[in-house]
Design a protein around this motif. Sequence first.
Motif, PDB file in Angstrom:
ATOM      1  N   GLY A  73       0.824  -1.211   0.000  1.00 11.02           N
ATOM      2  CA  GLY A  73       0.000   0.000   0.000  1.00 11.02           C
ATOM      3  C   GLY A  73       0.857   1.259   0.000  1.00 11.02           C
ATOM      4  N   MET A  74       2.179   1.066   0.059  1.00 13.65           N
ATOM      5  CA  MET A  74       3.072   2.228   0.065  1.00 13.65           C
ATOM      6  C   MET A  74       3.049   2.900  -1.319  1.00 13.65           C
ATOM      7  SD  MET A  74       6.278   1.312   2.503  1.00 13.65           S
ATOM      8  CE  MET A  74       6.880  -0.130   1.658  1.00 13.65           C
ATOM      9  N   THR A 123       4.623  -2.478  10.630  1.00 10.74           N
ATOM     10  CA  THR A 123       3.356  -2.053  10.024  1.00 10.74           C
ATOM     11  C   THR A 123       3.219  -0.533  10.078  1.00 10.74           C
ATOM     12  OG1 THR A 123       2.383  -4.145  10.694  1.00 10.74           O
ATOM     13  CG2 THR A 123       0.855  -2.372  10.130  1.00 10.74           C
ATOM     14  N   PHE A 124       3.697   0.023  11.166  1.00 13.21           N
ATOM     15  CA  PHE A 124       3.689   1.487  11.253  1.00 13.21           C
ATOM     16  C   PHE A 124       4.506   2.119  10.121  1.00 13.21           C
ATOM     17  CE2 PHE A 124       6.279   5.120  12.776  1.00 13.21           C
ATOM     18  CZ  PHE A 124       5.297   6.095  12.751  1.00 13.21           C
ATOM     19  N   VAL A 134       5.353   0.907   7.143  1.00 12.48           N
ATOM     20  CA  VAL A 134       4.739   0.819   5.828  1.00 12.48           C
ATOM     21  C   VAL A 134       3.528   1.732   5.742  1.00 12.48           C
ATOM     22  CG1 VAL A 134       5.617  -1.495   5.411  1.00 12.48           C
ATOM     23  CG2 VAL A 134       3.322  -1.225   6.363  1.00 12.48           C
ATOM     24  N   GLY A 135       2.878   1.914   6.923  1.00  9.87           N
ATOM     25  CA  GLY A 135       1.757   2.841   6.961  1.00  9.87           C
ATOM     26  C   GLY A 135       2.192   4.253   6.592  1.00  9.87           C
ATOM     27  N   VAL A 136       3.353   4.642   7.112  1.00  7.43           N
ATOM     28  CA  VAL A 136       3.862   5.996   6.857  1.00  7.43           C
ATOM     29  C   VAL A 136       3.948   6.261   5.355  1.00  7.43           C
ATOM     30  CG1 VAL A 136       5.922   7.440   6.975  1.00  7.43           C
ATOM     31  CG2 VAL A 136       5.123   6.217   9.023  1.00  7.43           C
ATOM     32  N   TYR A 137       4.486   5.302   4.632  1.00  6.69           N
ATOM     33  CA  TYR A 137       4.680   5.538   3.200  1.00  6.69           C
ATOM     34  C   TYR A 137       3.442   5.190   2.367  1.00  6.69           C
ATOM     35  CZ  TYR A 137       9.217   6.604   4.760  1.00  6.69           C
ATOM     36  OH  TYR A 137      10.237   7.209   5.433  1.00  6.69           O
ATOM     37  N   GLY A 138       2.377   4.864   3.097  1.00  4.10           N
ATOM     38  CA  GLY A 138       1.100   4.729   2.411  1.00  4.10           C
ATOM     39  C   GLY A 138       0.289   6.014   2.471  1.00  4.10           C
ATOM     40  N   MET A 139       0.832   7.022   3.150  1.00  2.04           N
ATOM     41  CA  MET A 139       0.108   8.295   3.259  1.00  2.04           C
ATOM     42  C   MET A 139       0.109   9.007   1.900  1.00  2.04           C
ATOM     43  SD  MET A 139       0.818   9.821   7.028  1.00  2.04           S
ATOM     44  CE  MET A 139       2.596   9.893   6.992  1.00  2.04           C
ATOM     45  N   ASN A 140      -0.937   9.816   1.728  1.00  2.85           N
ATOM     46  CA  ASN A 140      -1.138  10.440   0.420  1.00  2.85           C
ATOM     47  C   ASN A 140      -0.732  11.914   0.370  1.00  2.85           C
ATOM     48  OD1 ASN A 140      -2.235   8.033  -0.592  1.00  2.85           O
ATOM     49  ND2 ASN A 140      -4.224   8.524   0.342  1.00  2.85           N
ATOM     50  N   PHE A 141       0.177  12.348   1.210  1.00  4.59           N
ATOM     51  CA  PHE A 141       0.606  13.752   1.152  1.00  4.59           C
ATOM     52  C   PHE A 141       1.232  14.054  -0.211  1.00  4.59           C
ATOM     53  CE2 PHE A 141       0.422  13.297   5.765  1.00  4.59           C
ATOM     54  CZ  PHE A 141      -0.243  14.472   6.092  1.00  4.59           C
ATOM     55  N   GLN A 142       0.981  15.251  -0.641  1.00  8.43           N
ATOM     56  CA  GLN A 142       1.539  15.612  -1.949  1.00  8.43           C
ATOM     57  C   GLN A 142       3.044  15.806  -1.889  1.00  8.43           C
ATOM     58  OE1 GLN A 142      -0.745  18.936  -3.325  1.00  8.43           O
ATOM     59  NE2 GLN A 142      -2.407  17.610  -4.061  1.00  8.43           N
ATOM     60  N   MET A 178       5.921  14.381  -0.105  1.00  7.95           N
ATOM     61  CA  MET A 178       6.665  13.422   0.721  1.00  7.95           C
ATOM     62  C   MET A 178       7.937  13.087  -0.035  1.00  7.95           C
ATOM     63  SD  MET A 178       3.689  10.906   2.121  1.00  7.95           S
ATOM     64  CE  MET A 178       4.839   9.827   2.946  1.00  7.95           C
ATOM     65  N   GLU A 210      10.592  11.353   0.364  1.00 14.58           N
ATOM     66  CA  GLU A 210      11.139   9.998   0.243  1.00 14.58           C
ATOM     67  C   GLU A 210      10.520   9.233  -0.929  1.00 14.58           C
ATOM     68  OE1 GLU A 210       9.807  11.305   2.967  1.00 14.58           O
ATOM     69  OE2 GLU A 210      10.633  10.480   4.828  1.00 14.58           O
ATOM     70  N   LEU A 211       9.244   9.535  -1.181  1.00 14.64           N
ATOM     71  CA  LEU A 211       8.554   8.744  -2.191  1.00 14.64           C
ATOM     72  C   LEU A 211       9.196   8.892  -3.571  1.00 14.64           C
ATOM     73  CD1 LEU A 211       4.794   9.311  -1.234  1.00 14.64           C
ATOM     74  CD2 LEU A 211       6.302   7.417  -0.629  1.00 14.64           C
ATOM     75  N   TYR A 242      12.097   2.732  -1.798  1.00 10.73           N
ATOM     76  CA  TYR A 242      11.448   1.474  -1.454  1.00 10.73           C
ATOM     77  C   TYR A 242      12.424   0.480  -0.861  1.00 10.73           C
ATOM     78  CZ  TYR A 242       8.901  -2.907  -2.199  1.00 10.73           C
ATOM     79  OH  TYR A 242       8.305  -4.124  -2.030  1.00 10.73           O
ATOM     80  N   VAL A 247      -1.067   7.434  10.678  1.00  4.97           N
ATOM     81  CA  VAL A 247      -0.622   7.277   9.288  1.00  4.97           C
ATOM     82  C   VAL A 247      -1.738   6.691   8.438  1.00  4.97           C
ATOM     83  CG1 VAL A 247       1.798   7.097   9.933  1.00  4.97           C
ATOM     84  CG2 VAL A 247       0.464   5.005   9.622  1.00  4.97           C
ATOM     85  N   TYR A 270      -4.019   9.473   7.013  1.00  6.34           N
ATOM     86  CA  TYR A 270      -3.550  10.180   5.813  1.00  6.34           C
ATOM     87  C   TYR A 270      -3.284   9.235   4.642  1.00  6.34           C
ATOM     88  CZ  TYR A 270      -3.740  13.999   8.900  1.00  6.34           C
ATOM     89  OH  TYR A 270      -4.227  14.922   9.790  1.00  6.34           O
TER      90      TYR A 270
END
Lengths: 355, 355, 355, 355, 355
Positions: free
Chosen positions: B316-317, C309-310, C312-320, C322, C324-325, C331, D312, D315
């Motif tokens: 989901g990343m 899980t936390f 992977v959750g962080v990089y699942g956020m949809n901020f415009q 970010m 690192e993405l 990855y 997380v 978002y």
Amino acid sequence: MARKRVYRSKKKLGQVPGSVIYTGERSKPKLSLEAFDYTKQNCVEKELQNIEESFQFKHTDSITWININGLNYVTEIEKLGQHYNIHPLVLEDIVNIAQRPKIDEHENYLFIVLKMLYYDKDQNIVSEQVSFILGKNYVLSFQESEGDVFDSVRDRLRHAKGRVRNMEADYLLYTLIDAIVDHYFSVIEILGDKIEDFETKIFSGHIEDDASRSIQDLKREILRVRRSIFPLREIIGRIEKNDNKLIHQNTITYYRDIYDHLIQVSENIDIYREMIWSLMDMYMTTISNKMNEVMKVLTIMATIFIPLTFIVGVYGMNFQHMPELQYKNGYFIVWGVMVAIFIGLVYYFKRKKWL
Amino acid sequence: MARKRVYRSKKKLGQVPGSVIYTGERSKPKLSLEAFDYTKQNCVEKELQNIEESFQFKHTDSITWININGLNYVTEIEKLGQHYNIHPLVLEDIVNIAQRPKIDEHENYLFIVLKMLYYDKDQNIVSEQVSFILGKNYVLSFQESEGDVFDSVRDRLRHAKGRVRNMEADYLLYTLIDAIVDHYFSVIEILGDKIEDFETKIFSGHIEDDASRSIQDLKREILRVRRSIFPLREIIGRIEKNDNKLIHQNTITYYRDIYDHLIQVSENIDIYREMIWSLMDMYMTTISNKMNEVMKVLTIMATIFIPLTFIVGVYGMNFQHMPELQYKNGYFIVWGVMVAIFIGLVYYFKRKKWL
Amino acid sequence: MARKRVYRSKKKLGQVPGSVIYTGERSKPKLSLEAFDYTKQNCVEKELQNIEESFQFKHTDSITWININGLNYVTEIEKLGQHYNIHPLVLEDIVNIAQRPKIDEHENYLFIVLKMLYYDKDQNIVSEQVSFILGKNYVLSFQESEGDVFDSVRDRLRHAKGRVRNMEADYLLYTLIDAIVDHYFSVIEILGDKIEDFETKIFSGHIEDDASRSIQDLKREILRVRRSIFPLREIIGRIEKNDNKLIHQNTITYYRDIYDHLIQVSENIDIYREMIWSLMDMYMTTISNKMNEVMKVLTIMATIFIPLTFIVGVYGMNFQHMPELQYKNGYFIVWGVMVAIFIGLVYYFKRKKWL
Amino acid sequence: MARKRVYRSKKKLGQVPGSVIYTGERSKPKLSLEAFDYTKQNCVEKELQNIEESFQFKHTDSITWININGLNYVTEIEKLGQHYNIHPLVLEDIVNIAQRPKIDEHENYLFIVLKMLYYDKDQNIVSEQVSFILGKNYVLSFQESEGDVFDSVRDRLRHAKGRVRNMEADYLLYTLIDAIVDHYFSVIEILGDKIEDFETKIFSGHIEDDASRSIQDLKREILRVRRSIFPLREIIGRIEKNDNKLIHQNTITYYRDIYDHLIQVSENIDIYREMIWSLMDMYMTTISNKMNEVMKVLTIMATIFIPLTFIVGVYGMNFQHMPELQYKNGYFIVWGVMVAIFIGLVYYFKRKKWL
Amino acid sequence: MARKRVYRSKKKLGQVPGSVIYTGERSKPKLSLEAFDYTKQNCVEKELQNIEESFQFKHTDSITWININGLNYVTEIEKLGQHYNIHPLVLEDIVNIAQRPKIDEHENYLFIVLKMLYYDKDQNIVSEQVSFILGKNYVLSFQESEGDVFDSVRDRLRHAKGRVRNMEADYLLYTLIDAIVDHYFSVIEILGDKIEDFETKIFSGHIEDDASRSIQDLKREILRVRRSIFPLREIIGRIEKNDNKLIHQNTITYYRDIYDHLIQVSENIDIYREMIWSLMDMYMTTISNKMNEVMKVLTIMATIFIPLTFIVGVYGMNFQHMPELQYKNGYFIVWGVMVAIFIGLVYYFKRKKWL
């Protein structure tokens, strides 16, 4: 029962034996002396101003009860002791408030130490030492401080109620001890109430964190009450069996009555003791039951939502080729599946009696 | 057993000793008096209207049993006492329902107090005080209220069954005590059933939250039954050993028989006692077993889904460069991996016997 | 031990004392009577057809052992009792199978009740009441039903093994009691095996959920065995010390030998008792150990995957925005970090000895 | 202590009483006989080839100690018994290794059975039965097998150390029993070390899963040691109090010394017993403490990361209108909030002393 | 109490009985001898240089107290023993510091061994063996090393305080024993403080992980104190009852006083014992309470955030058709729902008293 005070022995290290030294606390109230001098016909009650006033009663024919409050007035007690020919070791025992209940037979008098128990206003057990000296025609009683359980005896003396005015000094002693033993009953009754209240509290789950401390305190309390009362049984048993010339044959029946009461008190104490000893186990099961409940809540919540969270996680994945995502009703189908799982798990927990 | 009533001593503080004061509850039923007057040939049964009617039997040659129900009628009891020359302290004991079982030997009579135990309709143990006075040719019995365990004795007197009509008053006393002791057996039998039912409940897991309260109540119940029964052993032992002229040699064997029964009851009580004391431990293990089960469910669910949720989280990343996302069958491969993990963990738990 | 049967007293409420009433179960097998009549030279063994046949042996010079199986045949037993002058209360005790072991000395005979213990085919302890009447030249024995532990005695009588044919009736009684006591040893041996098996089961973790029930049953079993055996000690002690004319001086040594054995059995019983009482504690620790294991699995799984899980959750956020993405290897770097955390935690658990 | 062997009674069912039958294990080493024959001046030590060689010593004036190893050689023991006029029941007790310690006074000799305890190389307690027969001028000792604790006695006999050569046979018996009792001290010392080691292990947390089994084994061990030693106290007490002509007045003091030692050993055993009985509780608390630690780790991890994962997750939602997502520093602000929550929770756990 | 030292018996295996061998530790301080020789008028105090100086006092009329510190100087003690005619077994007991308290009456002297207890600077109980020999006009006392509790006695001798200078040697012995018993009181008082401090610690939750070890140590300590003190009761009881010519009639009262004190100490010890035995249970409940708290935190956190995380997961799914995502205020509605759930759960936990 005052925590620190009672089971300190306060034995004075290195003192010459036979020295009459008060072992209680220093802040004691003033000396108070009272005398009852009575015959069948008459009863004189008198507040004495000094110890010397009490000397006159020694050689009268009437029966005399002299009650001394204030064990810290050792010089007065020694004076009295000299006048009435009391052995120094006896006087030492009288003012040593840590003395264990006991009986000593001397040539011309009988010496008995026992503990008067009552609850004070704060519902603490007060244990006060009372000593008696029974002579041919007098009873001397020594108390730590004013306030006692003898008012009913005073009343009977004043108004010639019951047999007391017709009998000898040994019967007076009996009525005094009987008054003390009667109060043992109310003490253990209150103790019994405490235990039952505590039980009810534990069962209803309204327990504070210091419950185990309270149990420990109850244990200590009952052990001390026990220690105050149990030796008296033996003492009265000895009076009842002996042929001391100071105790007349017709009074023996009354002492046997006290003995009966003491047995009854002792049995109750032992029942309460067993009850208290069980309280800790009960408390333990209560704690465990609570933890069980906590665990169930956690388990139910986690078990229901963890799989659901997994499912929504699946469809949060970003694979390019995930056919379900294109289904028109995919979203609603997933909801359906999740509701089905939810209902299934709730049913499962219902059947397990966890809900 | 009525909770509050039984082990309160109700000792009347400050009363003149020897005063005959009823210590039970005030709401007692009316006085009821019955008399059985019998010889080998004949038996007269009579409902007495007032206490004076009972006086006539004192000097007859026949054996008389007078049964008084209603300990609150102290004036009547005092009148009877005067007529039969009973000591005031004995009368005090008769109406003091907190009296411990005891035996007192007086010159012309024997005084015995004991406890009659039976279960009432609500399956509570009723402990009722019964006092006996055995004279040369009469037995007086005093009960708190109507209803007792003596019907079989009445029956035997009426129809001359067994030996009772051919023997002296001491044998009548024996049959009365025997009837009471017989009921001890049924009381402990019911108590035993209660314990076994409770055990079964605990084992089957159908326990309420107040199980530890029930255990505590059972403990209290057995302690009280014990206290009612154990002193009687000593009393009968004394009758059996003594050479009181009121107990004839040929009746002694029968008292020894009661003694035997009491030993048997006592042994059963002590076995039940040990059983009850173990119940709490058992209950504790039951709670722990339940918690174990709860924990297992939680652990299995969490252990299976937490890693899976992690995996779906990974995909989901939103990284721009995640090669797997472009794989055609990436989604299905991930499902494959997850199913494999699932199966592996289920197998692991099966092997651990958690499933 | 049949659960319901043994510790019910079956005292018949309201019965006339001295009435000979069988208290066992009704479905008893038929009456069976056997007689051994022997002198030093000769031994006649006979199956009796009716109770009257046994009367002839009373006045012979030879020693006679009459064994009656079937306590429900009360009329037969009463006939025998009349012929041999047995007191009705003794007969009552013989057929009351809840009778506690006891000894009664009568003028012309000695009456002993005891319990014969053995394991039946289902490994349940059978407790059967055996009564003995020792007369000058005869021993009467009464058993509930056929089947007993006396075969070795019969054998010795038949073939004149050992001393038994050369001695008096008191020696015959000794051999019979000795046979019973010998079986106590095998009973407690089997009981000991049961306890050890159970211990082994608990230790190996192969315990069923009803383990605490089994422990409670073992407790009950040992308490009953104890109750059957302990009174016998006192009985034999009394035989050994008394100077009853029916027990000859040279037989006393043999009774002392039984006494020794009984002490030994008792000691073993008490050791087993302490062992059983400890079993519950052991079981409790086993449960706790198991829970510990369950908890560890949960904790390890949760502790490892929750932080991952936390992440992977962080990089699942949809901020415009970010940053690192957009990283090319973002990855893979995240994977690296997660593997590092995984290894670190595994190492941590290894060091804590949880893995 | 060999598990199976010791507390099996090995009572031979159905055997004729008085038959001399060895009850130990069959694989016993060969018979070994030794004799010490001494006077004040002289001491002859001799390895005997057969039992008949020992017969010569019976009528000498010198004191003789004959030591027989090998209780399985029953014929030899019976021969010896016949020659020295030993009662068959005594011989039976000698070879029955399950015999409880006891003393029997016979006309011409004193018979004592006791248990010799020592640790073998595997640190198992060996309990070996030793029987003594004290005659006028001889002591016979019977042991299960070779190897004993009497070497110091042999040494004193050979080299006339101490008093032994100047005294009678009763003093020789004293030195032999004293040697055995001395070894009791070392046995309980080692047992004490075991208990302390075990305590240390439990406290340090280095406990294996079978700790409760070890505790149970220690319990069993101390119960058996106790059973071997406690009866001896009574035996020596009887020697000390009696006026048996075989024990001279001046030796009594020495037996009293043994008695003192036995009291001391017994007290130590009882202290160890209480210590062992506490071990299980201690073990239980250790387990609970461990579980507490496990739970804390889980709770800390879960409590910290569960809320962060939630954030997380927020978002990661795909709503079209989520204003925060457009914020330039939204991502960094969320990180800031998460770090703050992390620090707050860590601080919270620190304050609770969980970290 | 030094852990290893005290309850090792240090019985020397294989030693000739009656050999005077010191069993304490080897590193003992030098021999120190002091003598008090006094009459009513005069008191000479002297530091002796060698054992021979003490011989002169044997035949004086004055009363002499010779105090020997240093039980390792066995030759000196043997010399003294020979001069004063002490039996070798008595000397052996004097230097065997593992000797149990005891009394031995010999023809010309009385021998008493007891334990002096006091706390050293590190708050460890020191148990030192003290032996007394009471002759007609002398008391010999033997201590392990310098430093004792007799300073008040020395003071009274020097300055003729109290009765001691007017009385015989038996009164001197009384004052010495009394000084030791007085110190028992302070020892158990400190022990009592330790227990109460420990209780307070447990209740306040400030417990270290080795709490159960401390409890075990307290148990051991009280068991040892008990073992040192309890036998003395019997010893003094024997002095009080006997008519040994060395103890005069008028001194008996004083010994009875010691006896009283010992009963009091014993009762306190037994109360403390029960308290300590309860500590483990209390500790257990404290652990369980802590675990409950840990579990609650976990459960609350998990129960609140797990459903919320599920919700945000739902809207993180990537289905093409998820109508809510297009809602203008969808995001805010979800927040509203989540806040409502949050508040609902917090309220739920408040009502359950978990927060």
